[in-house]
Design a protein around this motif. Sequence first.
Motif, PDB file in Angstrom:
ATOM      1  N   ASP A  81     -12.025  -8.484   3.313  1.00 49.40           N
ATOM      2  CA  ASP A  81     -10.769  -9.154   2.961  1.00 49.40           C
ATOM      3  C   ASP A  81     -10.486  -8.607   1.498  1.00 49.40           C
ATOM      4  O   ASP A  81     -10.307  -9.423   0.537  1.00 49.40           O
ATOM      5  N   ALA A  82     -10.236  -7.258   1.348  1.00 49.00           N
ATOM      6  CA  ALA A  82      -9.831  -7.052   0.012  1.00 49.00           C
ATOM      7  C   ALA A  82      -8.969  -5.614   0.442  1.00 49.00           C
ATOM      8  O   ALA A  82      -9.217  -4.707   1.406  1.00 49.00           O
ATOM      9  N   HIS A  83      -8.198  -4.992  -0.445  1.00 50.12           N
ATOM     10  CA  HIS A  83      -7.304  -3.764  -0.473  1.00 50.12           C
ATOM     11  C   HIS A  83      -8.213  -2.828  -1.087  1.00 50.12           C
ATOM     12  O   HIS A  83      -8.287  -2.818  -2.362  1.00 50.12           O
ATOM     13  N   ILE A  84      -8.719  -1.689  -0.401  1.00 54.16           N
ATOM     14  CA  ILE A  84      -9.559  -0.848  -1.022  1.00 54.16           C
ATOM     15  C   ILE A  84      -8.763   0.687  -0.850  1.00 54.16           C
ATOM     16  O   ILE A  84      -8.243   0.803   0.408  1.00 54.16           O
ATOM     17  N   TYR A  85      -8.639   1.259  -1.827  1.00 52.93           N
ATOM     18  CA  TYR A  85      -8.076   2.654  -1.811  1.00 52.93           C
ATOM     19  C   TYR A  85      -8.472   3.694  -2.826  1.00 52.93           C
ATOM     20  O   TYR A  85      -9.248   3.268  -3.600  1.00 52.93           O
ATOM     21  N   ILE A  86      -8.116   4.914  -2.425  1.00 53.29           N
ATOM     22  CA  ILE A  86      -8.301   5.981  -3.503  1.00 53.29           C
ATOM     23  C   ILE A  86      -7.261   6.661  -3.851  1.00 53.29           C
ATOM     24  O   ILE A  86      -6.390   7.168  -3.009  1.00 53.29           O
ATOM     25  N   LYS A  87      -7.185   7.082  -5.151  1.00 55.51           N
ATOM     26  CA  LYS A  87      -5.692   7.756  -5.403  1.00 55.51           C
ATOM     27  C   LYS A  87      -6.242   9.180  -6.190  1.00 55.51           C
ATOM     28  O   LYS A  87      -7.242   8.900  -6.862  1.00 55.51           O
ATOM     29  N   ASP A  88      -5.415  10.236  -6.169  1.00 56.82           N
ATOM     30  CA  ASP A  88      -5.944  11.417  -6.825  1.00 56.82           C
ATOM     31  C   ASP A  88      -5.283  11.123  -8.176  1.00 56.82           C
ATOM     32  O   ASP A  88      -4.628  10.090  -8.613  1.00 56.82           O
ATOM     33  N   ILE A  89      -5.447  12.303  -9.095  1.00 61.37           N
ATOM     34  CA  ILE A  89      -5.065  12.095 -10.666  1.00 61.37           C
ATOM     35  C   ILE A  89      -3.598  12.157 -10.454  1.00 61.37           C
ATOM     36  O   ILE A  89      -2.870  11.688 -11.811  1.00 61.37           O
ATOM     37  N   LYS A  90      -2.739  12.438  -9.786  1.00 61.94           N
ATOM     38  CA  LYS A  90      -1.218  12.493  -9.566  1.00 61.94           C
ATOM     39  C   LYS A  90      -0.807  11.006  -8.970  1.00 61.94           C
ATOM     40  O   LYS A  90       0.671  10.845  -8.684  1.00 61.94           O
ATOM     41  N   GLY A  91      -1.573   9.911  -8.827  1.00 67.26           N
ATOM     42  CA  GLY A  91      -1.157   8.840  -8.193  1.00 67.26           C
ATOM     43  C   GLY A  91      -1.060   8.683  -6.781  1.00 67.26           C
ATOM     44  O   GLY A  91      -0.508   7.761  -6.248  1.00 67.26           O
ATOM     45  N   ARG A  92      -1.565   9.974  -5.930  1.00 68.81           N
ATOM     46  CA  ARG A  92      -1.008  10.035  -4.482  1.00 68.81           C
ATOM     47  C   ARG A  92      -2.394   9.319  -3.916  1.00 68.81           C
ATOM     48  O   ARG A  92      -3.422   9.544  -4.113  1.00 68.81           O
TER      49      ARG A  92
END
Length: 847
Positions: A302-313
């Motif tokens: 029950d959490a929002h999990i994400y990965i972004k690259d150095i350009k914020g994508r």
Amino acid sequence: MRIAVAALLLLCVCSRLVAAEREVVVGVYQNAPKITADADGQPSGILGDLLGEIARSQQWQLKPVQCDWAYCLQLLQAGEIDLLPDVAYTEQRALQLDFHETPALYSWSQLYTAPGVSLNSIEQLAGKTVLVLQDSVQQHYLQRWSTESGIAVQLSTVRSMPEAFALLSAGQAEVVAANHYFGQAQRNKYNLTQSNVIFQPSRLFYATKKGYNQDLLTVIETRLAQWQSNASSPYYQVLQRWGTNTPQRQVPQYVWLILAMLSSLLLLALAGAWWLKRQVSDKTRHLQVSEDRLNTILNSVDAHIYIKDIKGRYQYVNRKVAQLFGCEPAEAVGRRDDAFFDAASSANIQQNDQKVLQLGERLVEEEYNTSLDGEQSHTFLSVKLPLRDNRGHIYALCGISTDITELKQHQQEIHQLAFYDVLTGLPNRRMVLERLKHAVEFKQRQTDSAQGALLFIDLDHFKDLNDSLGHAMGDQLLQQVAQRLQTHLRKVDTLARLGGDEFVVLLTDLHPDIELSSQKASLIGEKIVQLLAEPFELQERPYTISASVGVAMFSDGCNSDELLQRADLAMYDAKDRGRNGVRFFNQQMQADVSSRADIVNGLRLALAQQQFVLHFQPQLQRDAGVVGAEVLIRWQHPTEGMIAPAHFIPVAESSGQIQAIGRWVLQQSCHQLAEWARWPETANWYLAVNISARQLHSSGFVAEVSKVLQDSGARPQCLVLEITESQLLQDIDSVIAKMQQLTALGVRFSLDDFGTGYSSLSYLKRLPLRQLKIDRSFVRDILTDPNDKAIIKTILALGQSLELAVIAEGVETDDQYQKLLQLGCQQFQGYYFGKPESLDVFMKNCK
């Protein structure tokens, strides 16, 4: 053949159980996410949902019994419940309980610490207080370890794990031992730290009492064995629903025996190539399974999990993020935040991301994000971490954001309830007192700053509105008053509601000059009185009310509590002076209040220590001499001497002590009448006793008088109760009923101070009176004022026509006495005949 027969028998048994629709009593205790109770009290959590699936397939009727862990275990051992989930297997428990064979879950125990407590090994528990669940495997393990190791550990038992974590968070202990399921789910909520100390792996089962309910365990064992071998079964669906790793299953390992003869190097090479291909395929399959399991876990959290690259994508989003964005996870990959949030939210998120990517530090921040269409807003607690490659270079960030929108709303509601009035929305007593305290302290530090003042506002006769139109209309008026005052006061001023119909206005930044600031406060107070005097609209009709305002200035040099008290006193002074006005506090008010408080306390002591005495003033009949007396109370103070009733009776009436004092006077008077009845010369004397308004309107007044007469043995005909006209204005029908009941006993009534009040003939003819008493103000000027003479003559004529005796009080001279005789008066009382004296002096003068 035997296996087939056994299977057939088992099928028959299961079929009968299904048809029977059995009721199963289940113990449920709070240990989420493994076992808990839902809103309807039914078993929930991993083990509760699994049991529910089994119950539906078997047509069991689950009857939950909610209890803490220790009590649940006692109920199971006593056979009062059929089944208890989440029981760790131990040899000792196996002596009293039965278990199925296939574990429902695998678990282990872990230590969690309060903030600031460091724990790297179990030996560091020495001297620390450790919270453990009563009768749990953690308690038994740590007790045994402490005994065997010789390291003293203070174990403190609790009834539930939520209680343990709450106590640890509140600083009541340093360490808590918990199963890792509960610890992982709850540690962030209580701001606890997960230590590296792990101990006692456990297998978790559903348990029954020894020798009971074997059929339940047989069905559970069958279902668990079937479901755990099928990745799409309800077992794994429940685990995914609760965001839990799937347990390690013992997958059979096959040993492949190659018995073929190697006939040539080519065949050996082919076999080797085939074997290598098989290994690659297995590894790939295992990696895919691991990836699927990881995705299942991340999508279940029950959490929002994400990965972004150095350009914020976005490079990865779990199902929770995709639901927030309103798209599939694959559709979010490669896109930036400006595709999902408005410009302000995107700029803020980008700023936080750059702190992580550029500085390489962990970031914990609250982020308030609004959707691109502006229709949805959420508050997130975001934790962002830099991701580094083998060379230590940052190539991306990982973020975990928890939606705390509801929590923030609850915090705002709690703040609103704590500091604001529910009815008017104004600051409440707590908030205004805090602001007043800060304002007064600032003024005391900055003596050259602008003066301040506190205005205490009370609506006049507000109770009449509640009594006549109801409390709903009263609440509506209070809301209109608050709105009107808020509209016309300065922005820097604080308007608050203390409660009821009381408001206060805190004025700051008036003027450094004391006189000018007082004038400004006075103008604001007068403005408030004028504003509230204008009509309000209730039930589509105008309603007019007034207000009394008390003002206390900061220049008085008192603290906030004293300032509020002084403003309150000034308000009451405004009420005493006719209401609908403004009064400033002065020192005489405080002196009056202190004096009144001393009298109240003194009266309480006087009653306890019998400091009151009775004085008697004779009443005479023409040509018959003394026929009775009026009883007058005096206070024989131990240090101040004899105190006249005018100094303490008003205070006794306002404080409610007059009833006890009046009861004492009535008792003493009746005892004196009983004593006089023993002697022929005084047997017919009467005593006139003044009755207070509180006594007269008391529901038990008639019974009280009746009891005093009975206990003392006094003749009711000799007791005269004196009442005033003002006492008859409230609830006259009830008063008349009481007078009639006492008159039936023989008690007589005298109307005191007649002619000074309303003197209404409409009620005079209804009252069961025996006597009218001419007020001393008419007797005093009878020789010089023709009007007084005419009034007395009229009262005498009225008494004669109504067959009422008339007595004149305040007769001080022989000329007054002769004039009254000339007018036809027959009964007298006054200093001319005798002053109020003690009983001994009175009896001596009457002989």
